[in-house]
Design a protein around this motif. Structure first.
Motif, mmCIF file in Angstrom:
data_model
loop_
_atom_site.group_PDB
_atom_site.id
_atom_site.type_symbol
_atom_site.label_atom_id
_atom_site.label_comp_id
_atom_site.label_asym_id
_atom_site.label_seq_id
_atom_site.Cartn_x
_atom_site.Cartn_y
_atom_site.Cartn_z
ATOM 1 N N VAL A 116 -35.803 -2.951 -22.610
ATOM 2 C CA VAL A 116 -34.465 -2.748 -22.863
ATOM 3 C C VAL A 116 -33.573 -3.718 -21.768
ATOM 4 O O VAL A 116 -32.545 -4.368 -22.262
ATOM 5 N N GLN A 117 -34.030 -3.604 -20.535
ATOM 6 C CA GLN A 117 -33.559 -4.541 -19.782
ATOM 7 C C GLN A 117 -33.499 -6.201 -19.770
ATOM 8 O O GLN A 117 -32.668 -6.967 -19.599
ATOM 9 N N ILE A 118 -34.686 -6.411 -20.564
ATOM 10 C CA ILE A 118 -34.943 -7.799 -20.905
ATOM 11 C C ILE A 118 -34.152 -8.168 -22.111
ATOM 12 O O ILE A 118 -33.454 -9.248 -21.926
ATOM 13 N N VAL A 119 -34.092 -7.472 -22.987
ATOM 14 C CA VAL A 119 -33.110 -7.822 -24.090
ATOM 15 C C VAL A 119 -31.554 -7.941 -23.809
ATOM 16 O O VAL A 119 -31.176 -8.709 -24.153
ATOM 17 N N LEU A 120 -31.376 -6.961 -22.879
ATOM 18 C CA LEU A 120 -29.812 -6.989 -22.441
ATOM 19 C C LEU A 120 -29.729 -8.080 -21.470
ATOM 20 O O LEU A 120 -28.388 -8.767 -21.337
ATOM 21 N N ASP A 121 -30.471 -8.559 -20.770
ATOM 22 C CA ASP A 121 -30.655 -9.793 -19.990
ATOM 23 C C ASP A 121 -30.296 -10.904 -20.827
ATOM 24 O O ASP A 121 -29.460 -11.871 -20.275
ATOM 25 N N VAL A 122 -31.101 -11.153 -21.705
ATOM 26 C CA VAL A 122 -31.137 -12.507 -22.369
ATOM 27 C C VAL A 122 -29.754 -12.375 -23.071
ATOM 28 O O VAL A 122 -29.040 -13.420 -23.651
ATOM 29 N N THR A 123 -29.422 -11.154 -23.953
ATOM 30 C CA THR A 123 -28.053 -11.282 -24.425
ATOM 31 C C THR A 123 -27.013 -11.625 -23.590
ATOM 32 O O THR A 123 -25.855 -12.371 -24.050
ATOM 33 N N SER A 124 -26.878 -11.044 -22.367
ATOM 34 C CA SER A 124 -26.022 -11.285 -21.149
ATOM 35 C C SER A 124 -25.831 -12.990 -21.024
ATOM 36 O O SER A 124 -24.698 -13.742 -20.824
ATOM 37 N N SER A 125 -27.011 -13.547 -20.949
ATOM 38 C CA SER A 125 -27.188 -14.825 -20.634
ATOM 39 C C SER A 125 -26.481 -15.845 -21.911
ATOM 40 O O SER A 125 -25.934 -16.639 -21.780
ATOM 41 N N VAL A 126 -26.814 -15.200 -22.996
ATOM 42 C CA VAL A 126 -26.122 -15.821 -24.122
ATOM 43 C C VAL A 126 -24.667 -15.884 -24.238
ATOM 44 O O VAL A 126 -23.915 -16.831 -24.843
ATOM 45 N N LEU A 127 -24.203 -14.775 -23.619
ATOM 46 C CA LEU A 127 -22.658 -14.650 -23.759
ATOM 47 C C LEU A 127 -21.795 -15.668 -23.089
ATOM 48 O O LEU A 127 -20.735 -15.789 -23.156
ATOM 49 N N VAL A 128 -22.544 -16.610 -22.260
ATOM 50 C CA VAL A 128 -21.879 -17.556 -21.581
ATOM 51 C C VAL A 128 -21.207 -18.565 -22.412
ATOM 52 O O VAL A 128 -20.096 -18.960 -22.032
ATOM 53 N N TRP A 129 -21.644 -18.399 -23.777
ATOM 54 C CA TRP A 129 -21.036 -19.405 -24.615
ATOM 55 C C TRP A 129 -19.602 -18.906 -25.163
ATOM 56 O O TRP A 129 -18.530 -19.735 -25.381
ATOM 57 N N VAL A 130 -19.413 -17.602 -25.084
ATOM 58 C CA VAL A 130 -18.241 -16.907 -25.253
ATOM 59 C C VAL A 130 -17.054 -17.335 -24.123
ATOM 60 O O VAL A 130 -15.835 -17.609 -24.472
ATOM 61 N N TYR A 131 -17.523 -17.222 -23.040
ATOM 62 C CA TYR A 131 -16.752 -17.847 -21.731
ATOM 63 C C TYR A 131 -16.300 -19.093 -22.021
ATOM 64 O O TYR A 131 -15.084 -19.593 -21.694
ATOM 65 N N LEU A 132 -17.369 -20.156 -22.218
ATOM 66 C CA LEU A 132 -17.064 -21.272 -22.383
ATOM 67 C C LEU A 132 -16.180 -21.729 -23.656
ATOM 68 O O LEU A 132 -15.251 -22.619 -23.589
ATOM 69 N N TRP A 133 -16.138 -21.090 -24.496
ATOM 70 C CA TRP A 133 -15.163 -21.119 -25.621
ATOM 71 C C TRP A 133 -13.934 -20.617 -25.249
ATOM 72 O O TRP A 133 -12.835 -21.378 -25.745
ATOM 73 N N ALA A 134 -13.605 -19.552 -24.616
ATOM 74 C CA ALA A 134 -12.387 -19.331 -23.942
ATOM 75 C C ALA A 134 -11.671 -20.489 -23.068
ATOM 76 O O ALA A 134 -10.647 -20.465 -22.931
#
Length: 240
Positions: A77-95
């Motif tokens: 669970v932690q590994i999946v959530l960590d990877v998902t959180s790292s991908v979230l950077v693209w949403v920040y960059l789009w903002a």
């Protein structure tokens, strides 16, 4: 880090909008002018909304994180959530690229939601990583608390410096890399199964099982060598 970077982005966007909407004749107005006061009020309002956006997900999603921790392997669970959180950077960059405060709020909300899902698995996994003795578990709990406090202190003190050095986009990327590092450490540095369907030896890493087996063998040996036969010895073996 993302919190301070988000505040910096809000301030920059607000000042940029006010500058574009202010006639050139009033460019040299002092800080007590109505337009300056309005800008400050708008920044404070937007930051207040940001704080609310970051606080609400923990209340909503942490109970769901407990369900995940009880149903699935906590390490996975932690590994999946960590990877998902790292991908979230693209949403920040789009903002940043689109100068969108709304999208920035969405990114922060999703990140804090993932954090709310993450915390229960992380907390429930700690007792399984420590040995079965209370002393070792107490040391692990203390070390975890100290690490968390140190991280919060360093993040708050160095966040502004990192924003100044690397900019808002750079801070978002650095934050993404920390999640990837966490996922790699959990993937290669932590072994074993951490299922929570039952609190028995099958859910504990192999080395922990061996430790408990040695303790049980030692208990049996002590019973046999101290004349613990008969009813007293049988009661001891059943209790162990």
């Amino acid at each position: 880090m993302t919190y301070l970077a988000s505040i910096s982005m809000i301030q920059n966007l607000t000042l940029s909008d006010d500058h574009n909407n202010t006639p050139s004749a009033t460019t040299f107005e002092d800080s007590s002018s109505p337009s300056s006061s309005s800008s400050s009020s708008r920044v404070n309002t937007l930051i207040s909304i940001l704080i609310l956006v970051k606080l609400l997900p923990n209340v909503i999603f942490m109970p769901l994180g407990g369900v995940l921790a009880d149903k699935y392997d906590r390490r996975h669970v932690q590994i999946v959530l960590d990877v998902t959180s790292s991908v979230l950077v693209w949403v920040y960059l789009w903002a940043v690229w689109w100068d969108s405060v709304g999208l920035l709020y969405v990114a922060n909300f999703v990140q804090e939601s993932l954090s709310g899902l993450y915390v229960p698995s992380n907390s429930a996994m700690l007792p399984l990583l420590a040995s079965s003795s209370d002393q070792e578990l107490q040391k692990a709990t203390t070390l975890s608390g100290v690490t968390w406090s140190l991280m919060a202190a360093l993040g708050s003190s160095t966040g502004g410096l990192l924003v100044a050095l690397f900019g808002v986009q750079g801070c978002f990327i650095l934050d993404s890399l920390t999640y990837l590092v966490s996922a790699v450490l959990l993937l290669y540095g932590v072994k074993g199964s951490y299922l929570a369907t039952n609190e028995d030896d099958t859910n504990i890493p192999h080395n922990k099982q061996q430790q408990r087996q040695r303790r049980r063998a030692s208990s049996v040996s002590k019973t046999s060598t101290t004349g613990g036969s008969g009813n007293g010895g049988q009661e001891f073996l059943v209790a162990s």
